[in-house]
Scaffold this motif. Structure first.
Motif, PDB file in Angstrom:
ATOM      1  N   SER A 101       0.797  -1.231   0.000  1.00  0.00           N
ATOM      2  CA  SER A 101       0.000   0.000   0.000  1.00  0.00           C
ATOM      3  C   SER A 101       0.827   1.277   0.000  1.00  0.00           C
ATOM      4  O   SER A 101       0.317   2.350   0.325  1.00  0.00           O
ATOM      5  N   ALA A 102       2.075   1.193  -0.390  1.00  0.00           N
ATOM      6  CA  ALA A 102       2.878   2.417  -0.517  1.00  0.00           C
ATOM      7  C   ALA A 102       2.467   3.221  -1.737  1.00  0.00           C
ATOM      8  O   ALA A 102       2.556   4.454  -1.742  1.00  0.00           O
ATOM      9  N   VAL A 103       2.037   2.528  -2.777  1.00  0.00           N
ATOM     10  CA  VAL A 103       1.688   3.185  -4.040  1.00  0.00           C
ATOM     11  C   VAL A 103       0.460   2.503  -4.645  1.00  0.00           C
ATOM     12  O   VAL A 103       0.023   1.454  -4.193  1.00  0.00           O
ATOM     13  N   GLY A 104      -0.063   3.109  -5.699  1.00  0.00           N
ATOM     14  CA  GLY A 104      -1.051   2.471  -6.554  1.00  0.00           C
ATOM     15  C   GLY A 104      -2.361   2.101  -5.882  1.00  0.00           C
ATOM     16  O   GLY A 104      -2.892   2.828  -5.034  1.00  0.00           O
ATOM     17  N   ILE A 105      -2.900   0.959  -6.270  1.00  0.00           N
ATOM     18  CA  ILE A 105      -4.199   0.505  -5.786  1.00  0.00           C
ATOM     19  C   ILE A 105      -4.205   0.361  -4.273  1.00  0.00           C
ATOM     20  O   ILE A 105      -5.146   0.803  -3.599  1.00  0.00           O
ATOM     21  N   GLY A 106      -3.175  -0.258  -3.713  1.00  0.00           N
ATOM     22  CA  GLY A 106      -3.130  -0.456  -2.272  1.00  0.00           C
ATOM     23  C   GLY A 106      -3.162   0.850  -1.506  1.00  0.00           C
ATOM     24  O   GLY A 106      -3.872   0.978  -0.491  1.00  0.00           O
ATOM     25  N   ASN A 139      -3.570   3.140 -13.530  1.00  0.00           N
ATOM     26  CA  ASN A 139      -2.121   3.086 -13.309  1.00  0.00           C
ATOM     27  C   ASN A 139      -1.483   1.854 -13.942  1.00  0.00           C
ATOM     28  O   ASN A 139      -0.330   1.534 -13.656  1.00  0.00           O
ATOM     29  N   SER A 140      -2.230   1.129 -14.793  1.00  0.00           N
ATOM     30  CA  SER A 140      -1.669  -0.024 -15.492  1.00  0.00           C
ATOM     31  C   SER A 140      -0.689   0.420 -16.577  1.00  0.00           C
ATOM     32  O   SER A 140      -0.743   1.556 -17.068  1.00  0.00           O
ATOM     33  N   ASP A 196       0.970  -0.033 -20.502  1.00  0.00           N
ATOM     34  CA  ASP A 196       0.446  -0.281 -21.855  1.00  0.00           C
ATOM     35  C   ASP A 196      -0.991   0.199 -22.026  1.00  0.00           C
ATOM     36  O   ASP A 196      -1.799  -0.429 -22.733  1.00  0.00           O
ATOM     37  N   LEU A 197      -1.335   1.336 -21.414  1.00  0.00           N
ATOM     38  CA  LEU A 197      -2.703   1.826 -21.519  1.00  0.00           C
ATOM     39  C   LEU A 197      -3.096   2.132 -22.960  1.00  0.00           C
ATOM     40  O   LEU A 197      -4.210   1.809 -23.399  1.00  0.00           O
ATOM     41  N   GLU A 198      -2.191   2.754 -23.711  1.00  0.00           N
ATOM     42  CA  GLU A 198      -2.515   3.126 -25.085  1.00  0.00           C
ATOM     43  C   GLU A 198      -2.846   1.907 -25.930  1.00  0.00           C
ATOM     44  O   GLU A 198      -3.729   1.950 -26.794  1.00  0.00           O
ATOM     45  N   GLU A 199      -2.154   0.802 -25.656  1.00  0.00           N
ATOM     46  CA  GLU A 199      -2.410  -0.430 -26.396  1.00  0.00           C
ATOM     47  C   GLU A 199      -3.702  -1.095 -25.962  1.00  0.00           C
ATOM     48  O   GLU A 199      -4.441  -1.658 -26.796  1.00  0.00           O
ATOM     49  N   MET A 200      -4.022  -1.032 -24.677  1.00  0.00           N
ATOM     50  CA  MET A 200      -5.145  -1.789 -24.141  1.00  0.00           C
ATOM     51  C   MET A 200      -6.487  -1.085 -24.266  1.00  0.00           C
ATOM     52  O   MET A 200      -7.518  -1.742 -24.449  1.00  0.00           O
ATOM     53  N   ILE A 201      -6.517   0.227 -24.158  1.00  0.00           N
ATOM     54  CA  ILE A 201      -7.792   0.949 -24.126  1.00  0.00           C
ATOM     55  C   ILE A 201      -8.680   0.645 -25.327  1.00  0.00           C
ATOM     56  O   ILE A 201      -9.893   0.435 -25.172  1.00  0.00           O
ATOM     57  N   PRO A 202      -8.141   0.582 -26.553  1.00  0.00           N
ATOM     58  CA  PRO A 202      -9.021   0.269 -27.691  1.00  0.00           C
ATOM     59  C   PRO A 202      -9.687  -1.107 -27.594  1.00  0.00           C
ATOM     60  O   PRO A 202     -10.722  -1.342 -28.227  1.00  0.00           O
ATOM     61  N   LYS A 203      -9.125  -2.013 -26.794  1.00  0.00           N
ATOM     62  CA  LYS A 203      -9.687  -3.358 -26.648  1.00  0.00           C
ATOM     63  C   LYS A 203     -10.797  -3.421 -25.604  1.00  0.00           C
ATOM     64  O   LYS A 203     -11.470  -4.452 -25.480  1.00  0.00           O
ATOM     65  N   LEU A 204     -10.978  -2.354 -24.853  1.00  0.00           N
ATOM     66  CA  LEU A 204     -11.949  -2.353 -23.761  1.00  0.00           C
ATOM     67  C   LEU A 204     -13.297  -1.834 -24.243  1.00  0.00           C
ATOM     68  O   LEU A 204     -13.362  -0.768 -24.864  1.00  0.00           O
ATOM     69  N   PRO A 205     -14.391  -2.533 -23.963  1.00  0.00           N
ATOM     70  CA  PRO A 205     -15.713  -2.036 -24.349  1.00  0.00           C
ATOM     71  C   PRO A 205     -15.996  -0.637 -23.795  1.00  0.00           C
ATOM     72  O   PRO A 205     -16.655   0.176 -24.455  1.00  0.00           O
ATOM     73  N   ALA A 206     -15.509  -0.369 -22.591  1.00  0.00           N
ATOM     74  CA  ALA A 206     -15.744   0.938 -21.978  1.00  0.00           C
ATOM     75  C   ALA A 206     -14.858   2.033 -22.555  1.00  0.00           C
ATOM     76  O   ALA A 206     -15.079   3.215 -22.297  1.00  0.00           O
ATOM     77  N   PRO A 227      -9.797   2.915 -18.868  1.00  0.00           N
ATOM     78  CA  PRO A 227      -9.456   2.043 -17.745  1.00  0.00           C
ATOM     79  C   PRO A 227     -10.322   2.344 -16.537  1.00  0.00           C
ATOM     80  O   PRO A 227     -11.008   3.371 -16.476  1.00  0.00           O
ATOM     81  N   ALA A 228     -10.303   1.445 -15.566  1.00  0.00           N
ATOM     82  CA  ALA A 228     -10.946   1.718 -14.284  1.00  0.00           C
ATOM     83  C   ALA A 228     -10.161   2.784 -13.543  1.00  0.00           C
ATOM     84  O   ALA A 228      -8.927   2.855 -13.638  1.00  0.00           O
ATOM     85  N   THR A 229     -10.847   3.601 -12.799  1.00  0.00           N
ATOM     86  CA  THR A 229     -10.169   4.557 -11.928  1.00  0.00           C
ATOM     87  C   THR A 229      -9.850   3.876 -10.600  1.00  0.00           C
ATOM     88  O   THR A 229     -10.470   2.868 -10.227  1.00  0.00           O
ATOM     89  N   LEU A 230      -8.903   4.439  -9.883  1.00  0.00           N
ATOM     90  CA  LEU A 230      -8.604   3.917  -8.550  1.00  0.00           C
ATOM     91  C   LEU A 230      -9.819   4.020  -7.635  1.00  0.00           C
ATOM     92  O   LEU A 230     -10.050   3.149  -6.800  1.00  0.00           O
ATOM     93  N   GLN A 231     -10.603   5.071  -7.821  1.00  0.00           N
ATOM     94  CA  GLN A 231     -11.804   5.231  -6.994  1.00  0.00           C
ATOM     95  C   GLN A 231     -12.801   4.106  -7.254  1.00  0.00           C
ATOM     96  O   GLN A 231     -13.486   3.640  -6.331  1.00  0.00           O
TER      97      GLN A 231
END
Length: 239
Positions: free
Chosen positions: A10-15, A189-190, A192-202, A205-209
Protein backbone atom coordinates in the motif's frame (compact mmCIF):
# COMPACT_ATOMS: atom_id res chain seq x y z
CA UNK A 1 -16.71 -4.08 13.70
CA UNK A 2 -13.59 -2.43 15.08
CA UNK A 3 -11.99 -0.22 12.45
CA UNK A 4 -8.44 -1.55 12.12
CA UNK A 5 -7.10 -2.42 8.66
CA UNK A 6 -3.95 -3.83 7.08
CA UNK A 7 -3.50 -3.32 3.34
CA UNK A 8 -0.50 -5.08 1.84
CA UNK A 9 1.45 -3.38 -0.91
CA UNK A 10 0.00 0.00 0.00
CA UNK A 11 2.88 2.42 -0.52
CA UNK A 12 1.69 3.18 -4.04
CA UNK A 13 -1.05 2.47 -6.55
CA UNK A 14 -4.20 0.51 -5.79
CA UNK A 15 -3.13 -0.46 -2.27
CA UNK A 16 -2.39 3.13 -1.31
CA UNK A 17 -5.72 4.32 -2.71
CA UNK A 18 -7.59 1.66 -0.72
CA UNK A 19 -5.79 2.49 2.52
CA UNK A 20 -6.46 6.21 2.14
CA UNK A 21 -10.10 5.53 1.35
CA UNK A 22 -10.47 3.43 4.50
CA UNK A 23 -8.74 6.14 6.54
CA UNK A 24 -11.27 8.65 5.20
CA UNK A 25 -13.99 6.32 6.52
CA UNK A 26 -12.50 6.32 10.02
CA UNK A 27 -10.31 3.21 9.92
CA UNK A 28 -6.92 3.06 11.59
CA UNK A 29 -4.70 1.80 8.79
CA UNK A 30 -1.38 0.00 8.37
CA UNK A 31 0.48 0.78 5.17
CA UNK A 32 2.69 -2.14 4.23
CA UNK A 33 5.73 -1.88 1.95
CA UNK A 34 8.74 -3.93 1.03
CA UNK A 35 11.10 -1.36 -0.50
CA UNK A 36 9.14 1.92 -0.86
CA UNK A 37 9.70 3.31 2.64
CA UNK A 38 9.50 6.99 1.70
CA UNK A 39 6.25 6.62 -0.21
CA UNK A 40 4.69 4.44 2.49
CA UNK A 41 5.50 6.98 5.18
CA UNK A 42 4.15 9.79 3.02
CA UNK A 43 0.92 7.85 2.58
CA UNK A 44 0.68 7.18 6.32
CA UNK A 45 1.13 10.89 7.02
CA UNK A 46 -1.63 11.68 4.55
CA UNK A 47 -3.95 9.16 6.18
CA UNK A 48 -3.31 10.74 9.58
CA UNK A 49 -4.93 13.97 8.35
CA UNK A 50 -8.27 12.15 8.65
CA UNK A 51 -7.76 11.92 12.40
CA UNK A 52 -7.02 8.19 12.46
CA UNK A 53 -4.00 6.22 13.57
CA UNK A 54 -1.77 5.30 10.63
CA UNK A 55 1.52 3.44 10.46
CA UNK A 56 3.96 2.23 7.81
CA UNK A 57 5.54 -1.20 8.26
CA UNK A 58 8.12 -3.06 6.18
CA UNK A 59 8.02 -6.77 5.40
CA UNK A 60 8.78 -9.20 2.61
CA UNK A 61 5.47 -11.07 2.76
CA UNK A 62 6.77 -13.82 0.47
CA UNK A 63 8.54 -15.04 3.62
CA UNK A 64 6.14 -16.55 6.19
CA UNK A 65 8.09 -15.37 9.22
CA UNK A 66 8.04 -11.77 7.98
CA UNK A 67 4.32 -11.98 7.20
CA UNK A 68 3.72 -13.21 10.74
CA UNK A 69 5.82 -10.41 12.20
CA UNK A 70 4.01 -7.82 10.08
CA UNK A 71 0.60 -8.90 11.35
CA UNK A 72 1.77 -9.00 14.96
CA UNK A 73 3.21 -5.48 14.64
CA UNK A 74 -0.03 -4.20 13.14
CA UNK A 75 -2.08 -5.66 15.99
CA UNK A 76 0.28 -4.24 18.59
CA UNK A 77 0.44 -0.75 17.08
CA UNK A 78 -3.20 -0.40 16.01
CA UNK A 79 -4.70 -2.26 18.94
CA UNK A 80 -6.37 -4.99 16.93
CA UNK A 81 -7.22 -6.05 13.39
CA UNK A 82 -10.55 -6.45 11.61
CA UNK A 83 -9.79 -5.96 7.91
CA UNK A 84 -7.08 -7.48 5.74
CA UNK A 85 -6.74 -6.49 2.09
CA UNK A 86 -4.19 -8.67 0.28
CA UNK A 87 -3.05 -6.50 -2.59
CA UNK A 88 0.57 -7.64 -3.15
CA UNK A 89 1.40 -9.38 -6.42
CA UNK A 90 3.92 -8.87 -9.21
CA UNK A 91 2.97 -9.29 -12.86
CA UNK A 92 4.91 -11.25 -15.45
CA UNK A 93 4.09 -11.13 -19.15
CA UNK A 94 6.19 -13.75 -20.93
CA UNK A 95 5.55 -16.73 -23.24
CA UNK A 96 4.75 -19.75 -21.10
CA UNK A 97 7.58 -21.93 -22.40
CA UNK A 98 10.12 -19.17 -21.69
CA UNK A 99 9.31 -18.64 -18.01
CA UNK A 100 12.29 -19.58 -15.86
CA UNK A 101 12.00 -21.53 -12.62
CA UNK A 102 13.03 -18.43 -10.66
CA UNK A 103 10.40 -16.29 -12.42
CA UNK A 104 7.70 -18.89 -11.83
CA UNK A 105 8.50 -19.11 -8.14
CA UNK A 106 8.63 -15.33 -7.76
CA UNK A 107 5.21 -14.82 -9.35
CA UNK A 108 3.57 -17.59 -7.33
CA UNK A 109 5.26 -16.38 -4.13
CA UNK A 110 4.34 -12.71 -4.55
CA UNK A 111 0.74 -13.31 -5.61
CA UNK A 112 -0.49 -16.53 -4.02
CA UNK A 113 1.85 -17.54 -1.20
CA UNK A 114 2.05 -14.05 0.28
CA UNK A 115 -1.74 -14.02 0.44
CA UNK A 116 -1.75 -17.32 2.32
CA UNK A 117 1.01 -16.27 4.74
CA UNK A 118 -0.59 -12.94 5.69
CA UNK A 119 -4.08 -14.38 5.99
CA UNK A 120 -2.93 -17.33 8.09
CA UNK A 121 -1.10 -15.00 10.47
CA UNK A 122 -4.11 -12.68 10.71
CA UNK A 123 -6.83 -15.26 11.33
CA UNK A 124 -6.57 -15.48 15.15
CA UNK A 125 -6.90 -11.70 15.42
CA UNK A 126 -9.72 -11.50 12.87
CA UNK A 127 -11.65 -14.18 14.77
CA UNK A 128 -11.25 -12.13 17.95
CA UNK A 129 -12.61 -8.99 16.25
CA UNK A 130 -16.23 -10.26 16.34
CA UNK A 131 -16.85 -9.33 12.72
CA UNK A 132 -14.06 -9.09 10.17
CA UNK A 133 -13.31 -8.88 6.48
CA UNK A 134 -10.73 -10.37 4.13
CA UNK A 135 -10.56 -8.93 0.63
CA UNK A 136 -8.17 -10.61 -1.79
CA UNK A 137 -7.11 -9.46 -5.23
CA UNK A 138 -7.25 -11.60 -8.34
CA UNK A 139 -7.48 -10.27 -11.90
CA UNK A 140 -10.19 -10.05 -14.52
CA UNK A 141 -11.10 -13.46 -15.99
CA UNK A 142 -8.94 -15.40 -13.52
CA UNK A 143 -11.98 -17.57 -12.79
CA UNK A 144 -12.15 -18.61 -16.46
CA UNK A 145 -9.99 -21.65 -17.19
CA UNK A 146 -8.62 -20.72 -20.61
CA UNK A 147 -5.20 -20.77 -22.22
CA UNK A 148 -2.90 -17.80 -21.66
CA UNK A 149 -0.23 -16.66 -24.08
CA UNK A 150 2.04 -14.54 -21.93
CA UNK A 151 0.85 -14.34 -18.30
CA UNK A 152 0.28 -17.97 -17.36
CA UNK A 153 2.04 -17.97 -13.97
CA UNK A 154 0.29 -14.77 -12.92
CA UNK A 155 -3.19 -16.03 -13.81
CA UNK A 156 -2.55 -19.42 -12.19
CA UNK A 157 -1.68 -17.58 -8.98
CA UNK A 158 -4.77 -15.38 -9.24
CA UNK A 159 -7.03 -18.36 -9.96
CA UNK A 160 -5.52 -20.00 -6.89
CA UNK A 161 -6.48 -16.95 -4.84
CA UNK A 162 -10.10 -17.32 -5.96
CA UNK A 163 -10.21 -21.01 -4.97
CA UNK A 164 -8.47 -20.26 -1.66
CA UNK A 165 -10.87 -17.39 -0.93
CA UNK A 166 -13.99 -19.42 -1.65
CA UNK A 167 -12.75 -22.26 0.54
CA UNK A 168 -11.98 -19.90 3.42
CA UNK A 169 -15.30 -18.11 2.98
CA UNK A 170 -17.28 -21.27 3.53
CA UNK A 171 -15.30 -22.09 6.64
CA UNK A 172 -15.00 -18.67 8.26
CA UNK A 173 -18.56 -17.38 7.98
CA UNK A 174 -19.24 -19.13 11.31
CA UNK A 175 -16.57 -16.85 12.82
CA UNK A 176 -18.27 -13.73 11.40
CA UNK A 177 -15.48 -13.32 8.83
CA UNK A 178 -16.29 -12.77 5.18
CA UNK A 179 -13.79 -13.51 2.42
CA UNK A 180 -14.25 -11.99 -1.03
CA UNK A 181 -12.26 -11.19 -4.15
CA UNK A 182 -11.90 -8.07 -6.26
CA UNK A 183 -10.67 -8.75 -9.81
CA UNK A 184 -9.58 -5.59 -11.64
CA UNK A 185 -9.03 -5.41 -15.36
CA UNK A 186 -7.06 -2.49 -16.79
CA UNK A 187 -6.69 0.31 -14.24
CA UNK A 188 -5.57 3.91 -14.70
CA UNK A 189 -2.12 3.09 -13.31
CA UNK A 190 -1.67 -0.02 -15.49
CA UNK A 191 1.09 -0.20 -18.08
CA UNK A 192 0.45 -0.28 -21.85
CA UNK A 193 -2.70 1.83 -21.52
CA UNK A 194 -2.52 3.13 -25.08
CA UNK A 195 -2.41 -0.43 -26.40
CA UNK A 196 -5.14 -1.79 -24.14
CA UNK A 197 -7.79 0.95 -24.13
CA UNK A 198 -9.02 0.27 -27.69
CA UNK A 199 -9.69 -3.36 -26.65
CA UNK A 200 -11.95 -2.35 -23.76
CA UNK A 201 -15.71 -2.04 -24.35
CA UNK A 202 -15.74 0.94 -21.98
CA UNK A 203 -12.88 2.56 -23.93
CA UNK A 204 -11.22 3.63 -20.71
CA UNK A 205 -9.46 2.04 -17.75
CA UNK A 206 -10.95 1.72 -14.28
CA UNK A 207 -10.17 4.56 -11.93
CA UNK A 208 -8.60 3.92 -8.55
CA UNK A 209 -11.80 5.23 -6.99
CA UNK A 210 -13.77 2.52 -8.79
CA UNK A 211 -11.47 -0.12 -7.31
CA UNK A 212 -11.95 1.48 -3.89
CA UNK A 213 -15.71 1.26 -4.37
CA UNK A 214 -15.53 -2.49 -5.07
CA UNK A 215 -13.37 -3.11 -2.02
CA UNK A 216 -15.64 -1.03 0.19
CA UNK A 217 -18.68 -2.96 -1.05
CA UNK A 218 -17.24 -6.06 0.63
CA UNK A 219 -15.98 -4.27 3.77
CA UNK A 220 -19.16 -2.29 4.35
CA UNK A 221 -21.03 -3.47 7.49
CA UNK A 222 -24.10 -4.08 5.32
CA UNK A 223 -22.21 -6.88 3.52
CA UNK A 224 -22.19 -9.33 6.43
CA UNK A 225 -24.02 -11.97 4.39
CA UNK A 226 -21.90 -11.67 1.23
CA UNK A 227 -18.96 -14.04 1.14
CA UNK A 228 -17.02 -16.16 -1.34
CA UNK A 229 -17.80 -13.79 -4.19
CA UNK A 230 -15.68 -12.44 -7.06
CA UNK A 231 -16.36 -8.89 -8.25
CA UNK A 232 -14.75 -7.94 -11.55
CA UNK A 233 -14.03 -4.29 -12.22
CA UNK A 234 -13.19 -4.58 -15.90
CA UNK A 235 -15.62 -2.48 -17.94
CA UNK A 236 -16.96 -5.49 -19.84
CA UNK A 237 -13.54 -6.70 -20.94
CA UNK A 238 -13.47 -10.21 -22.51
CA UNK A 239 -17.03 -11.13 -21.59
Amino acid sequence: MIKKALITGSAVGIGRAIALDLASKGFDVAFHYNQSAVKANQAANQAATYGVKSIALQADVTKPEQAQSLVENVVEKLGGLSVVVNNVGNFLGKPTSEISIAEWQEVIDSNLNSNFYVTTAALPYLKAANGARIVNFACAHAQNVVARKTNTAYVIAKTGIIIYSKSLAQELIRDKITVNVVSPGIVENSFDLEEMIPKLPAKRPATLQEINHAVWFFINPDSDYITGQVLEVSGGWNL
